[in-house]
Enzyme design. Structure first.
Site, PDB file in Angstrom:
ATOM      1  N   GLU A  11      -8.722 -23.140   3.439  1.00  0.00           N
ATOM      2  CA  GLU A  11      -9.157 -21.599   2.466  1.00  0.00           C
ATOM      3  C   GLU A  11      -8.708 -20.615   2.969  1.00  0.00           C
ATOM      4  OE1 GLU A  11     -10.167 -24.064   4.946  1.00  0.00           O
ATOM      5  OE2 GLU A  11     -11.956 -22.567   6.838  1.00  0.00           O
ATOM      6  N   CYS A  15      -9.025 -25.215   7.144  1.00  0.00           N
ATOM      7  CA  CYS A  15      -8.940 -27.070   6.407  1.00  0.00           C
ATOM      8  C   CYS A  15      -7.789 -26.445   5.195  1.00  0.00           C
ATOM      9  CB  CYS A  15      -9.280 -26.603   6.225  1.00  0.00           C
ATOM     10  SG  CYS A  15     -10.817 -28.263   7.717  1.00  0.00           S
TER      11      CYS A  15
END
Length: 847
Positions: free
Chosen positions: A434, A432
């Site tokens: 990170e 997502c």
């Protein structure tokens, strides 16, 4: 002109794209059967060798498929956009859903009777042998209690293989798999056989050699398949394409790529082979423009053909799919696989790294118009303005990409976590949102969802959850007669539950270390070959565990509502608040459909609002007791239909709802959200993982804010029980009412550097707000302003509410509509209705 527009895709890309859109995802059984057979044949061998034999059998026997029109080949499944099952991680949930997976609310898959039969036979072997079974045995009953009551979940790695990795694509493009074999044999020859550790290291090296020899065979099987198809192909143009594909697969990835086409094919083989080994999601290509550009720069390839090759990769990234259990499917709604591809940013010396491939990737987004990859751009102070304008032009297309990341915050955050500066400058985005030092990290991102709002609910109930004493006793609500006492109780509950979160994550970590080390993937992560360990055993240079939280805005707004209305203005007492929360503000909570019969005396929200206005106009303040008495006498508070509200708590809820909220650049309000996030991050920072690394917090939800909102009862911000929570670090839906700049200023106040596992901020604009040259300038200014205030990440939906409502009403006419859900995009019509509603209800900004 700042606006450049985009060219048209080729007819081939349009055809390939339609195959993906029209495909019905299916579950296939070949991998499960092959893996099970390999495990049966290797009883008694060390885990790392068993995994190597699994890889060997799959790479040498998985069906080889080349689809019509493809220029870049390699597929995990026979059918497009379908999935294999990996029973070595978990399996029982699959069989339970044989008859419902095709009709479930989120991410349905078809399963044929033959596949069901094959899987049923394979599953007989796995009782007690999976990683999930071992992880479960390591967890205490109390930890499991926390999970079952919706405090947190570790389902990502509990049920599936390890993912969230960026391997060294550049090394393979340069040296090929032969380079990995040579490096491994050299390391093996240097072993000191008197060192006891050499026994395990030797097993790891043998596993790598077995895996990479099998991987070379896998590519050669595609070369043979292409020649087989060419021999019967009547179209001379396609025949030549197939022969070129065969030549490419004969060469790469066994050896280094010599040109851009070979580099594209080599990249794709790496991508699917890592997926095949473990089926972990978020296998992220990372800095695609950096490792691909050298092969374009020195190639005299026609640039239109080069763009078509990139477009082909974009389509192929949408071919990879993954099925999850029904609950997890709701959290990851939209067939999300989270392959994050990143462009822009800096090089290791801190200089701008934007290049021609960076812009080709943006063109590919416009051409392919599909949800994958999760496309990201890195922005820093010296990013070219053309790069920023072009990225915002892509965003205006309305596909939810790119996501924007701030080098100035992320690089320093990684350095603070112990990452060397040159490695931090080379970070890529995984899954997502990170960040990690690419191909040097075993990050275990997305290690858990942690429900901050649920912890607040438990705090306000003295540690009770669902009628049982789940957390420590920290005082009944009426006893917490100051904000510091409330925060002290909140802190103690957070300590307790984060501790169990860490225990759960480490149990799963140990299970993967012991039962499912990944030799193929590990050999492309530094320094696994050097130290002779898989990444799952601690072989990576950097090791983290990253659980993510959600509900920060809900918690912050709830605590500010208590401060403002209970302690400052004294409009509500703690006792009244407790009663209102227990009663869900008088709104009935059941699953029966509302009846059509009107309830005598039931007061509408509009009536209450008018009554409140009259009292305010005459007295300038509200006497809660008097008002409730008047309303109760006039509108009896007996049982009402589901979803309707009684008079008793209506006014109180209206007061709470009208209290200032996070997202409007109000310092006192925002500070509450900042403090809630900080308490969580501080607790997460305390823990270590089995690989010798540390925990680091993230604040992002995927779409779990909808799913896990169902576990949270009424909150003091006026939110009703079971409604969705705020997503990521974004303000609550509809509460950021003073414009996009004020909203982003609020979000920027959070400590994004400490939440180094990533933060997620969604904004939504109407298309008209960013239209034209001025709209584009304003768009870029919004991004730059947010990043100047030290925000870490932001992404945009550029779509109006009516378009979404129309798509919800007529999905058959809106198959192409793509939206940003969380750290990924998805076709809007494939999302569960409650996820659609969550996106529709996000604040819609104009400039």
């Amino acid at each position: 002109m700042l606006e450049k527009g985009f060219s048209k895709p080729t007819e081939r890309i349009e055809r390939l794209r339609k195959v993906i859109i029209n495909a019905m995802p299916q579950v296939e059984s070949e991998r499960a059967c092959l893996a099970t057979q390999a495990y049966k044949e290797t009883e008694g061998l060390p885990a790392i060798m068993r995994r190597a034999k699994v890889v060997e059998k799959i790479f040498t026997q998985l069906p080889v498929t080349i689809r019509e029109d493809e220029l870049v080949v390699g597929s995990i499944t026979i059918n497009p956009r379908s999935t294999e099952i990996c029973p070595e991680f978990s399996y029982d949930w699959v069989e339970k859903e044989f008859d419902t997976m095709h009709s479930r609310m989120a991410d349905p898959f078809e399963i044929s009777d033959k596949v069901k039969k094959d899987l049923h036979e394979a599953f007989k072997y796995w009782d007690g042998k999976t990683t999930s079974a071992l992880a479960d045995s390591y967890m205490s009953p109390t930890t499991k209690d926390c999970i079952s009551n919706g405090i947190f979940t570790v389902g990502n790695y509990f049920y599936g293989g390890v993912g969230h990795v960026n391997v060294d694509y550049g090394k393979i493009l340069k040296k090929g798999f032969r380079g990995i074999l040579e490096e491994t044999i050299t390391a093996m020859n240097k072993l000191d056989m008197d060192d006891p550790e050499s026994i395990r290291k030797c097993q790891f090296y043998n596993a790598v050699i077995i895996s990479y020899n099998a991987a070379i065979i896998f590519a050669h099987r595609y070369a043979d398949k292409a020649r087989e198809l060419a021999n019967v192909e009547l179209n001379p143009i396609r025949k030549q394409e197939l022969l070129q594909i065969a030549a490419n697969c004969d060469r790469v990835p066994e050896y280094g790529a010599r040109n851009f086409y070979e580099a594209c094919q080599s990249f794709w083989f790496i991508q699917i082979m890592v997926q095949i080994e473990s089926n972990g999601h978020s296998i992220s290509p990372g800095r695609f423009d950096q490792y691909m550009y050298p092969y374009l720069k020195d190639d005299n390839i026609d640039r239109k053909f080069a763009q078509e090759l990139v477009d082909c990769i974009w389509v192929k990234l949408n071919d990879i799919n993954k099925t999850r259990d029904e609950v997890s499917a709701q959290a990851f709604a939209g067939y999300a696989v989270f392959q994050n591809l990143c462009v822009g940013g800096q090089n290791e010396e801190g200089q701008d790294a934007t290049n021609e491939v960076s812009y080709m990737c943006m063109e590919a987004v416009a051409h392919v118009k599909l949800p994958a990859p999760s496309f990201s751009v890195r922005v820093h102070q010296n990013s070219p303005m053309e790069f920023l304008y072009r990225a915002c032009e892509v965003s205006r297309l309305g596909y939810g990409v790119p996501a924007f990341y701030n080098d100035e915050v992320i690089i320093l955050a990684l350095v603070a976590r112990g990452v060397a500066l040159k490695d931090a400058r080379d970070y890529s985005i995984i899954g997502c949102v990170e960040p990690q030092a690419g191909h040097r990290t075993e990050g275990w991102h997305d290690a858990a969802f942690f429900n901050i709002a649920k912890v607040l609910e438990i705090t306000l109930n003295n540690g009770r959850c669902n009628g049982k004493q789940l957390g420590p006793k920290t005082g009944e609500l009426e006893e917490l007669d100051s904000m510091e006492k409330i925060f002290d109780a909140y802190q103690k509950q957070m300590e307790y539950f984060v501790r169990h979160l860490a225990m759960a994550d480490n149990a799963v970590d140990y299970a993967h270390m012991e039962r499912a080390p990944l030799p193929f993937m590990s050999a492309m992560v530094d320094d696994c070959i050097k130290v002779g360990k898989s990444a799952q055993e601690g072989g990576a240079i950097y090791n983290f565990t990253g659980p993510q939280a959600f509900g920060v805005a809900d918690s912050g707004d709830s605590l500010y509502a208590i401060k403002k209305n209970v302690f400052d203005d004294k409009k509500i007492t703690l006792k009244e608040l407790r009663e209102a929360l227990e009663a869900n503000f008088g709104v009935s909570d059941c699953i029966k459909p509302p009846c059509n019969k009107p309830v005598t005396g039931a007061m509408s929200e509009a009536d209450v609002y008018e009554a409140v206005k009259k009292i305010l106009a005459s007295t300038g303040s509200i006497d809660i007791a008097t008002l409730e008495s008047k309303l109760t006498n006039q509108y009896p508070s007996g049982p009402v239909c589901c979803g309707e509200q009684t008079g008793k708590f209506t006014t109180m809820r209206k007061i709470l709802q009208n209290t200032d909220s996070y997202g409007n650049d109000i310092e006192e309000v925002d500070e509450m959200a900042v403090r809630c996030g900080k308490i969580y991050c501080n607790e997460v920072d305390k823990y270590k993982n089995p690989r010798g690394g540390q925990f680091q917090a993230g604040i992002y939800p995927v779409s779990a804010n909808v799913l896990f909102g169902k576990d949270v009862l009424a909150l003091p911000d006026g939110r009703l029980a079971h409604e969705p929570l705020s997503d990521g670090v974004s303000p609550r839906q509809g509460q950021d009412v003073t414009g996009p700049t004020a909203a982003s200023n609020s979000v920027a106040k959070l400590d994004h550097a400490q939440a180094s596992n990533g933060t997620l901020y969604n904004q939504k604009f109407t298309p008209g707000a960013v239209k034209g040259e001025q709209g584009l300038k304003n768009f870029v200014s919004i991004v730059k302003s947010y990043f100047d205030h030290k925000g870490s990440h932001v992404q945009f939906n550029v779509v109006d509410k009516q378009t979404l409502l129309n798509a919800q009403e007529h999905p058959e006419d809106n198959q192409d509509l793509i939206v940003r859900v969380a750290g990924y995009s998805a076709h809007f019509v494939t999302l569960a209705k409650e996820v659609q509603d969550d996106i529709i209800n996000r604040t819609e900004h104009d400039m």
